[in-house]
Design a protein around this motif. Structure first.
Motif, mmCIF file in Angstrom:
data_model
loop_
_atom_site.group_PDB
_atom_site.id
_atom_site.type_symbol
_atom_site.label_atom_id
_atom_site.label_comp_id
_atom_site.label_asym_id
_atom_site.label_seq_id
_atom_site.Cartn_x
_atom_site.Cartn_y
_atom_site.Cartn_z
ATOM 1 N N GLY A 111 0.769 -1.239 0.000
ATOM 2 C CA GLY A 111 0.000 0.000 0.000
ATOM 3 C C GLY A 111 0.797 1.285 0.000
ATOM 4 O O GLY A 111 0.275 2.341 0.352
ATOM 5 N N LEU A 112 2.064 1.241 -0.398
ATOM 6 C CA LEU A 112 2.845 2.469 -0.467
ATOM 7 C C LEU A 112 2.401 3.314 -1.660
ATOM 8 O O LEU A 112 2.194 2.796 -2.756
ATOM 9 C CB LEU A 112 4.335 2.153 -0.586
ATOM 10 C CG LEU A 112 5.002 1.562 0.647
ATOM 11 C CD1 LEU A 112 6.446 1.193 0.346
ATOM 12 C CD2 LEU A 112 4.939 2.533 1.820
ATOM 13 N N THR A 113 2.264 4.620 -1.432
ATOM 14 C CA THR A 113 1.765 5.526 -2.460
ATOM 15 C C THR A 113 2.539 6.833 -2.435
ATOM 16 O O THR A 113 2.745 7.420 -1.380
ATOM 17 C CB THR A 113 0.264 5.827 -2.232
ATOM 18 O OG1 THR A 113 -0.465 4.608 -2.149
ATOM 19 C CG2 THR A 113 -0.291 6.658 -3.372
ATOM 20 N N TYR A 114 2.947 7.288 -3.607
ATOM 21 C CA TYR A 114 3.615 8.581 -3.712
ATOM 22 C C TYR A 114 2.595 9.715 -3.669
ATOM 23 O O TYR A 114 1.552 9.639 -4.321
ATOM 24 C CB TYR A 114 4.377 8.675 -5.034
ATOM 25 C CG TYR A 114 5.570 7.763 -5.140
ATOM 26 C CD1 TYR A 114 6.752 8.061 -4.463
ATOM 27 C CD2 TYR A 114 5.529 6.615 -5.916
ATOM 28 C CE1 TYR A 114 7.857 7.232 -4.559
ATOM 29 C CE2 TYR A 114 6.628 5.781 -6.025
ATOM 30 C CZ TYR A 114 7.787 6.087 -5.343
ATOM 31 O OH TYR A 114 8.878 5.257 -5.445
ATOM 32 N N PHE A 115 2.926 10.791 -2.932
ATOM 33 C CA PHE A 115 2.071 11.981 -2.959
ATOM 34 C C PHE A 115 2.800 13.188 -3.528
ATOM 35 O O PHE A 115 2.192 14.236 -3.739
ATOM 36 C CB PHE A 115 1.514 12.289 -1.560
ATOM 37 C CG PHE A 115 2.540 12.745 -0.552
ATOM 38 C CD1 PHE A 115 2.809 14.094 -0.386
ATOM 39 C CD2 PHE A 115 3.200 11.827 0.249
ATOM 40 C CE1 PHE A 115 3.741 14.517 0.557
ATOM 41 C CE2 PHE A 115 4.128 12.240 1.194
ATOM 42 C CZ PHE A 115 4.404 13.595 1.350
ATOM 43 N N ALA A 116 4.096 13.054 -3.792
ATOM 44 C CA ALA A 116 4.857 14.133 -4.439
ATOM 45 C C ALA A 116 6.111 13.554 -5.068
ATOM 46 O O ALA A 116 6.751 12.677 -4.495
ATOM 47 C CB ALA A 116 5.225 15.237 -3.442
ATOM 48 N N GLN A 117 6.449 14.047 -6.244
ATOM 49 C CA GLN A 117 7.668 13.605 -6.922
ATOM 50 C C GLN A 117 8.863 14.415 -6.426
ATOM 51 O O GLN A 117 8.757 15.608 -6.161
ATOM 52 C CB GLN A 117 7.519 13.799 -8.432
ATOM 53 C CG GLN A 117 8.763 13.418 -9.227
ATOM 54 C CD GLN A 117 8.502 13.362 -10.711
ATOM 55 O OE1 GLN A 117 7.922 12.411 -11.218
ATOM 56 N NE2 GLN A 117 8.924 14.392 -11.425
ATOM 57 N N TYR A 118 10.006 13.743 -6.299
ATOM 58 C CA TYR A 118 11.246 14.427 -5.922
ATOM 59 C C TYR A 118 12.272 14.324 -7.047
ATOM 60 O O TYR A 118 12.828 15.317 -7.476
ATOM 61 C CB TYR A 118 11.790 13.817 -4.635
ATOM 62 C CG TYR A 118 13.119 14.375 -4.185
ATOM 63 C CD1 TYR A 118 13.247 15.705 -3.814
ATOM 64 C CD2 TYR A 118 14.253 13.570 -4.137
ATOM 65 C CE1 TYR A 118 14.474 16.222 -3.394
ATOM 66 C CE2 TYR A 118 15.478 14.078 -3.713
ATOM 67 C CZ TYR A 118 15.579 15.398 -3.345
ATOM 68 O OH TYR A 118 16.784 15.901 -2.932
ATOM 69 N N TRP A 119 12.526 13.095 -7.510
ATOM 70 C CA TRP A 119 13.448 12.897 -8.624
ATOM 71 C C TRP A 119 12.683 13.045 -9.935
ATOM 72 O O TRP A 119 11.668 12.374 -10.140
ATOM 73 C CB TRP A 119 14.087 11.517 -8.542
ATOM 74 C CG TRP A 119 14.956 11.348 -7.339
ATOM 75 C CD1 TRP A 119 16.200 11.880 -7.132
ATOM 76 C CD2 TRP A 119 14.657 10.583 -6.161
ATOM 77 N NE1 TRP A 119 16.690 11.498 -5.898
ATOM 78 C CE2 TRP A 119 15.759 10.706 -5.274
ATOM 79 C CE3 TRP A 119 13.567 9.817 -5.747
ATOM 80 C CZ2 TRP A 119 15.808 10.085 -4.032
ATOM 81 C CZ3 TRP A 119 13.589 9.205 -4.506
ATOM 82 C CH2 TRP A 119 14.709 9.342 -3.661
ATOM 83 N N THR A 120 13.159 13.883 -10.813
ATOM 84 C CA THR A 120 12.408 14.173 -12.038
ATOM 85 C C THR A 120 12.628 13.144 -13.136
ATOM 86 O O THR A 120 11.967 13.196 -14.167
ATOM 87 C CB THR A 120 12.795 15.564 -12.575
ATOM 88 O OG1 THR A 120 14.204 15.598 -12.833
ATOM 89 C CG2 THR A 120 12.453 16.641 -11.557
ATOM 90 N N LEU A 228 8.251 11.214 -2.511
ATOM 91 C CA LEU A 228 7.773 11.069 -1.141
ATOM 92 C C LEU A 228 6.587 10.113 -1.106
ATOM 93 O O LEU A 228 5.579 10.329 -1.795
ATOM 94 C CB LEU A 228 7.365 12.435 -0.591
ATOM 95 C CG LEU A 228 8.504 13.465 -0.491
ATOM 96 C CD1 LEU A 228 7.939 14.867 -0.253
ATOM 97 C CD2 LEU A 228 9.484 13.087 0.614
ATOM 98 N N ALA A 229 6.703 9.062 -0.297
ATOM 99 C CA ALA A 229 5.661 8.037 -0.243
ATOM 100 C C ALA A 229 5.212 7.780 1.191
ATOM 101 O O ALA A 229 5.987 7.929 2.143
ATOM 102 C CB ALA A 229 6.161 6.737 -0.880
ATOM 103 N N VAL A 230 3.955 7.370 1.309
ATOM 104 C CA VAL A 230 3.361 7.024 2.608
ATOM 105 C C VAL A 230 2.484 5.792 2.427
ATOM 106 O O VAL A 230 2.254 5.333 1.305
ATOM 107 C CB VAL A 230 2.485 8.175 3.149
ATOM 108 C CG1 VAL A 230 3.325 9.400 3.447
ATOM 109 C CG2 VAL A 230 1.364 8.527 2.162
ATOM 110 N N LYS A 231 1.974 5.267 3.532
ATOM 111 C CA LYS A 231 0.964 4.222 3.441
ATOM 112 C C LYS A 231 -0.329 4.852 2.935
ATOM 113 O O LYS A 231 -0.692 5.952 3.342
ATOM 114 C CB LYS A 231 0.744 3.574 4.814
ATOM 115 C CG LYS A 231 1.946 2.773 5.299
ATOM 116 C CD LYS A 231 1.679 2.136 6.649
ATOM 117 C CE LYS A 231 1.678 3.179 7.756
ATOM 118 N NZ LYS A 231 1.607 2.544 9.099
#
Length: 365
Positions: A111-120, A228-231
């Motif tokens: 269930g890990l999900t990204y909410f913002a990109q860091y590496w382009t 950046l990822a969270v559950k």
């Protein structure tokens, strides 16, 4: 920011099993600091602090985290795999990680999900010394490949590159060579024949005078880099916290783009160990580390009129990454890219006066 260091991890392919085993022993959210700020624990996959993370130092040193009511505890881990395990287990709240552990864990419903990109862009690649006779991935058979840690994403990428070319991934030997000076010594001494690192690490090596040439790996040109990822449940449960954190993070990027020298200076203040050898003139150290930071800033959109601002993920790139990892055998079955990312928080994250941050950076200069 409080710095913790941790030991070696299990191989990336074992992520899901290890993460599920940890799930029962996870901690709760960070709680409150003594001054009432919300604590948030961030994990990054790096063996040490370097200029590639100077934007994070800016957010702390310039008070952007504090202004968002946050007390951020940054913890360093050997690779994104262990970062992912810590997020899943609840030991940290947010993880900065590349796509492999998130995608591999999907099959086990981590269930890990990204909410913002860091590496382009996809940050991993293979390189050899400029005068090396090695000219292609096929030439790596039987060779020693330098990685930060055996179970690092760089190591996973090296094996994946071999497999996608129809070669035996076990025909290469991965040697852990740490970071910074250790990497330079390993390649100069001939301890390793090639390197499997990421973009800023290569810039650090080249700053030492080592000239490198890339070994092309077809299919990696337009892939998603991660972020950046969270559950997944935390996207709603901790939405306000994540928006405030993302906003403070984005402010650090905007400042660093306007004044990279000051950003590196903030890093040195918070983490003096990142400055480098005392025997090297400071202006030379600064110039080299600014080059590293600019590698990280390259392509980062950071304001109104620049797409939709910092952190927005391109659906086509994430989809291409899932396809690539399926073809490479890292994941068993392709899945919708939207299972592992959302852009729902990006507008709120970018709701701050970008020009004020740029003006502050110019004043600092």
């Amino acid at each position: 920011m409080k710095l913790n260091r941790h030991g070696r991890l299990a191989p990336v392919v074992a992520l899901a099993v290890a993460a599920l085993a940890l799930a029962g022993c996870g901690g709760s959210s960070g709680g409150k600091s003594s001054d009432g700020r919300d604590r948030i624990r961030l994990g990054i996959g790096s063996p040490s602090w370097n200029a590639g993370y100077a934007t994070l130092a800016v957010s702390e040193a310039r008070g952007y985290f504090a202004k968002e009511g946050l007390d951020v505890d940054v913890q360093l881990f050997p690779s994104g795999t262990q970062v992912a395990q810590q997020v899943i287990s609840g030991q940290i709240d947010v993880g900065l990680m590349t796509p492999e552990p998130v995608s591999i864990g999907h099959a086990k419903d981590t269930g890990l999900t990204y909410f913002a990109q860091y590496w382009t862009r996809w940050i991993y690649s293979l390189k050899v010394p400029e005068n090396s006779p090695i000219a292609s991935v096929a030439d790596l058979k039987g060779k020693r490949i330098g990685v930060t840690a055996v179970a690092s994403s760089g190591g996973t990428f090296a094996r994946t590159a071999m497999k996608t070319q129809g070669l035996d991934p076990e025909s290469i030997k991965l040697l852990p060579i740490g970071a910074g000076a250790e990497q330079v010594t390993a390649i100069k001494s001939g301890k390793v024949d090639a390197l499997a690192l990421w973009d800023t690490q290569y810039q650090i090596v080249e700053n030492s005078g080592v000239k490198l040439k890339p070994l092309p790996v077809p299919g990696t040109e337009n892939l998603f880099g991660g972020g950046l990822a969270v559950k997944r449940p935390d996207l709603k449960k901790k939405e306000d916290l994540l928006v405030r954190f993302g906003r403070a993070f984005a402010k650090g990027v905007v400042f660093a783009q306007a004044d990279p020298e000051a950003a590196v200076g903030d890093l040195w203040k918070l983490h003096p160990e990142a400055k480098g050898a005392a025997s090297v003139p400071e202006d030379r150290l600064l110039a080299g580390q600014v080059k590293v930071l600019k590698v990280r800033l390259d392509g980062q959109k950071a304001g109104p009129g620049d797409g939709d601002g910092w952190g927005r993920m391109d659906p086509a790139s994430v989809t291409a990454t899932v396809k690539f990892m399926t073809a490479a055998g890292l994941i068993g079955k392709e899945f919708p890219a939207t299972d592992i990312y959302t852009n729902d928080l990006i507008a709120k994250i970018n709701a701050f006066p970008h020009d004020e941050i740029r003006a502050a950076a110019k004043k600092a200069a």
